[in-house]
Design a protein around this motif. Structure first.
Motif, PDB file in Angstrom:
ATOM      1  N   MET A 170       0.853  -1.192  -0.140  1.00  0.00           N
ATOM      2  CA  MET A 170      -0.082   0.002  -0.040  1.00  0.00           C
ATOM      3  C   MET A 170       0.893   1.287  -0.192  1.00  0.00           C
ATOM      4  SD  MET A 170      -3.554  -0.504   2.140  1.00  0.00           S
ATOM      5  CE  MET A 170      -4.812  -1.117   1.071  1.00  0.00           C
ATOM      6  N   ILE A 171       2.072   1.145   0.558  1.00  0.00           N
ATOM      7  CA  ILE A 171       2.953   2.248   0.895  1.00  0.00           C
ATOM      8  C   ILE A 171       3.345   2.584  -0.643  1.00  0.00           C
ATOM      9  CG2 ILE A 171       5.143   3.078   1.711  1.00  0.00           C
ATOM     10  CD1 ILE A 171       4.243   1.824   4.334  1.00  0.00           C
ATOM     11  N   ALA A 172       3.845   1.620  -1.450  1.00  0.00           N
ATOM     12  CA  ALA A 172       4.351   1.514  -2.669  1.00  0.00           C
ATOM     13  C   ALA A 172       3.290   2.125  -3.503  1.00  0.00           C
ATOM     14  CB  ALA A 172       4.956   0.347  -3.189  1.00  0.00           C
ATOM     15  N   VAL A 173       2.176   1.484  -3.444  1.00  0.00           N
ATOM     16  CA  VAL A 173       1.008   2.121  -4.329  1.00  0.00           C
ATOM     17  C   VAL A 173       0.530   3.633  -4.120  1.00  0.00           C
ATOM     18  CG1 VAL A 173      -1.509   1.835  -5.130  1.00  0.00           C
ATOM     19  CG2 VAL A 173       0.241  -0.130  -4.627  1.00  0.00           C
ATOM     20  N   TYR A 174       0.414   3.963  -2.976  1.00  0.00           N
ATOM     21  CA  TYR A 174      -0.019   5.353  -2.694  1.00  0.00           C
ATOM     22  C   TYR A 174       1.000   6.316  -2.669  1.00  0.00           C
ATOM     23  CZ  TYR A 174      -4.647   3.139  -1.981  1.00  0.00           C
ATOM     24  OH  TYR A 174      -5.605   2.566  -2.002  1.00  0.00           O
ATOM     25  N   MET A 175       2.060   5.869  -1.934  1.00  0.00           N
ATOM     26  CA  MET A 175       3.031   7.131  -1.451  1.00  0.00           C
ATOM     27  C   MET A 175       4.191   7.358  -2.280  1.00  0.00           C
ATOM     28  SD  MET A 175       1.462   8.004   1.069  1.00  0.00           S
ATOM     29  CE  MET A 175       2.367   9.233   2.061  1.00  0.00           C
ATOM     30  N   LYS A 176       4.619   6.136  -3.128  1.00  0.00           N
ATOM     31  CA  LYS A 176       6.063   6.278  -3.846  1.00  0.00           C
ATOM     32  C   LYS A 176       6.068   7.523  -4.729  1.00  0.00           C
ATOM     33  CE  LYS A 176       9.378   3.259  -6.070  1.00  0.00           C
ATOM     34  NZ  LYS A 176       9.366   4.019  -7.391  1.00  0.00           N
ATOM     35  N   ALA A 177       5.072   7.694  -5.645  1.00  0.00           N
ATOM     36  CA  ALA A 177       5.102   8.718  -6.435  1.00  0.00           C
ATOM     37  C   ALA A 177       5.071  10.084  -6.068  1.00  0.00           C
ATOM     38  CB  ALA A 177       3.855   8.571  -7.684  1.00  0.00           C
ATOM     39  N   PRO A 178       4.103  10.555  -5.062  1.00  0.00           N
ATOM     40  CA  PRO A 178       4.087  11.816  -4.462  1.00  0.00           C
ATOM     41  C   PRO A 178       5.299  12.108  -3.338  1.00  0.00           C
ATOM     42  CG  PRO A 178       2.459  10.525  -3.377  1.00  0.00           C
ATOM     43  CD  PRO A 178       3.087   9.691  -4.770  1.00  0.00           C
ATOM     44  N   LEU A 179       5.935  11.096  -2.972  1.00  0.00           N
ATOM     45  CA  LEU A 179       7.126  11.331  -2.285  1.00  0.00           C
ATOM     46  C   LEU A 179       8.132  11.685  -3.230  1.00  0.00           C
ATOM     47  CD1 LEU A 179       7.293   8.524   0.482  1.00  0.00           C
ATOM     48  CD2 LEU A 179       7.158  10.869   0.961  1.00  0.00           C
ATOM     49  N   GLU A 180       8.504  11.133  -4.472  1.00  0.00           N
ATOM     50  CA  GLU A 180       9.357  11.359  -5.256  1.00  0.00           C
ATOM     51  C   GLU A 180       9.177  12.655  -5.821  1.00  0.00           C
ATOM     52  OE1 GLU A 180      10.504   6.933  -6.559  1.00  0.00           O
ATOM     53  OE2 GLU A 180       9.387   8.074  -8.047  1.00  0.00           O
ATOM     54  N   GLN A 181       7.839  13.180  -6.215  1.00  0.00           N
ATOM     55  CA  GLN A 181       7.566  14.434  -6.671  1.00  0.00           C
ATOM     56  C   GLN A 181       7.977  15.633  -5.688  1.00  0.00           C
ATOM     57  OE1 GLN A 181       3.234  14.870  -7.320  1.00  0.00           O
ATOM     58  NE2 GLN A 181       3.571  16.924  -8.064  1.00  0.00           N
ATOM     59  N   THR A 182       7.700  15.167  -4.400  1.00  0.00           N
ATOM     60  CA  THR A 182       7.989  16.270  -3.451  1.00  0.00           C
ATOM     61  C   THR A 182       9.702  16.457  -3.290  1.00  0.00           C
ATOM     62  OG1 THR A 182       6.092  15.668  -2.215  1.00  0.00           O
ATOM     63  CG2 THR A 182       7.537  17.321  -1.126  1.00  0.00           C
ATOM     64  N   GLU A 183      10.419  15.302  -3.345  1.00  0.00           N
ATOM     65  CA  GLU A 183      11.666  15.424  -3.211  1.00  0.00           C
ATOM     66  C   GLU A 183      12.455  16.026  -4.511  1.00  0.00           C
ATOM     67  OE1 GLU A 183      13.039  11.205  -3.068  1.00  0.00           O
ATOM     68  OE2 GLU A 183      15.285  11.997  -2.971  1.00  0.00           O
ATOM     69  N   ALA A 184      11.779  15.936  -5.782  1.00  0.00           N
ATOM     70  CA  ALA A 184      12.296  16.607  -6.755  1.00  0.00           C
ATOM     71  C   ALA A 184      11.994  17.823  -6.816  1.00  0.00           C
ATOM     72  CB  ALA A 184      11.523  16.144  -8.274  1.00  0.00           C
ATOM     73  N   ALA A 185      10.992  18.648  -6.269  1.00  0.00           N
ATOM     74  CA  ALA A 185      10.828  19.941  -6.182  1.00  0.00           C
ATOM     75  C   ALA A 185      11.724  20.603  -5.018  1.00  0.00           C
ATOM     76  CB  ALA A 185       9.303  19.987  -5.616  1.00  0.00           C
ATOM     77  N   ILE A 186      12.073  19.760  -3.918  1.00  0.00           N
ATOM     78  CA  ILE A 186      12.932  20.274  -2.914  1.00  0.00           C
ATOM     79  C   ILE A 186      14.263  20.413  -3.403  1.00  0.00           C
ATOM     80  CG2 ILE A 186      14.079  19.717  -0.841  1.00  0.00           C
ATOM     81  CD1 ILE A 186      11.381  18.609   0.114  1.00  0.00           C
ATOM     82  N   LYS A 187      14.898  19.352  -4.252  1.00  0.00           N
ATOM     83  CA  LYS A 187      16.101  19.445  -4.918  1.00  0.00           C
ATOM     84  C   LYS A 187      16.201  20.801  -5.637  1.00  0.00           C
ATOM     85  CE  LYS A 187      18.070  15.331  -5.134  1.00  0.00           C
ATOM     86  NZ  LYS A 187      17.756  14.008  -5.348  1.00  0.00           N
ATOM     87  N   VAL A 188      15.023  21.102  -6.620  1.00  0.00           N
ATOM     88  CA  VAL A 188      15.297  22.273  -7.472  1.00  0.00           C
ATOM     89  C   VAL A 188      14.871  23.535  -6.833  1.00  0.00           C
ATOM     90  CG1 VAL A 188      15.111  20.891  -9.656  1.00  0.00           C
ATOM     91  CG2 VAL A 188      12.924  21.910  -8.583  1.00  0.00           C
ATOM     92  N   LYS A 189      14.488  23.529  -5.457  1.00  0.00           N
ATOM     93  CA  LYS A 189      14.300  24.672  -4.587  1.00  0.00           C
ATOM     94  C   LYS A 189      13.134  25.660  -5.207  1.00  0.00           C
ATOM     95  CE  LYS A 189      18.955  24.419  -2.982  1.00  0.00           C
ATOM     96  NZ  LYS A 189      20.007  25.020  -2.446  1.00  0.00           N
TER      97      LYS A 189
END
Ligand code: HEC
Length: 165
Positions: A99-118
């Motif tokens: 369930m964590i993989a299905v629901y959380m993986k994509a939005p976690l990566e999306q947020t991580e990418a936004a933080i990386k590019v500030k």
């Protein structure tokens, strides 16, 4: 005759000593058991994750990218620990790691990418998808009455969210 008495005393001392050793070994064993069986419950993991979810918002909103990165990583670790300690749970329909993989993986990566590019706009969008994902898992598990949202007031007044460096 004169040295039989000390020998007997030695035997008594030896048996008392071994008895004490057995007792203390049992005591140690019991204490260890109490420590190894405790793992936080699903609700405790969620309460921690929820705290990090609030802090993530205030860090990103202040464009404190180092802190935002840290809080997001804490959410990630919390979810990993949840999957490890509760691979299944009577309140969850199916496998928790799945369930964590299905629901959380994509939005976690999306947020991580936004933080990386500030990028604060991308951060807000990532944060909203993350929040929607929290709610999707709640809804999928008869827990839809627990609605997570963007925080509207900072309860952590003992922590500065502004960049210090
Ligand atoms: C794997 C599915 C799942 C995911 C993903 C999930 N939750 Fe939960 N959450 C639950 C379940 C099930 C409960 C009920 C736990 C219980 O009662 O033991 C819960 C409970 C909670 C609670 C109530 C805890 C309390 O003490 O008030 C909060 C707050 C919470 N979740 C926040 C979040 C946030 C924030 C996210 C996303 C970052 C999230 N959850 C992601 C399944 C999930």
């Amino acid at each position: 005759m004169s040295h039989t008495y000390p020998l007997k005393r030695l035997a008594v001392i030896a048996s008392v000593l071994s008895y004490t050793l057995i007792l203390s070994a049992c005591a140690t064993h019991n204490t260890e058991d109490e420590h190894t069986v405790y793992a936080p419950g699903l609700g405790e993991f969620m309460a921690q994750i929820s705290t990090r979810h609030i802090k993530l918002w205030y860090a990103g909103d202040a464009e404190n990218w180092q802190l935002a990165d840290y809080e997001l990583e804490e959410i990630h670790e919390g979810l990993d620990d949840l999957a490890k300690y509760h691979p299944t749970h009577d309140k969850i329909k199916g496998s928790i790691p799945n369930m964590i993989a299905v629901y959380m993986k994509a939005p976690l990566e999306q947020t991580e990418a936004a933080i990386k590019v500030k990028n604060v706009g991308a951060f807000r969008a990532g944060y909203d998808s993350l929040t929607t994902a929290c709610n999707s898992c709640h809804q999928a598990n008869n827990f839809g009455f627990n609605v997570i949202a963007r925080p509207s007031g900072n309860p952590f007044t003992n922590q500065s969210f502004q960049t210090q460096l």
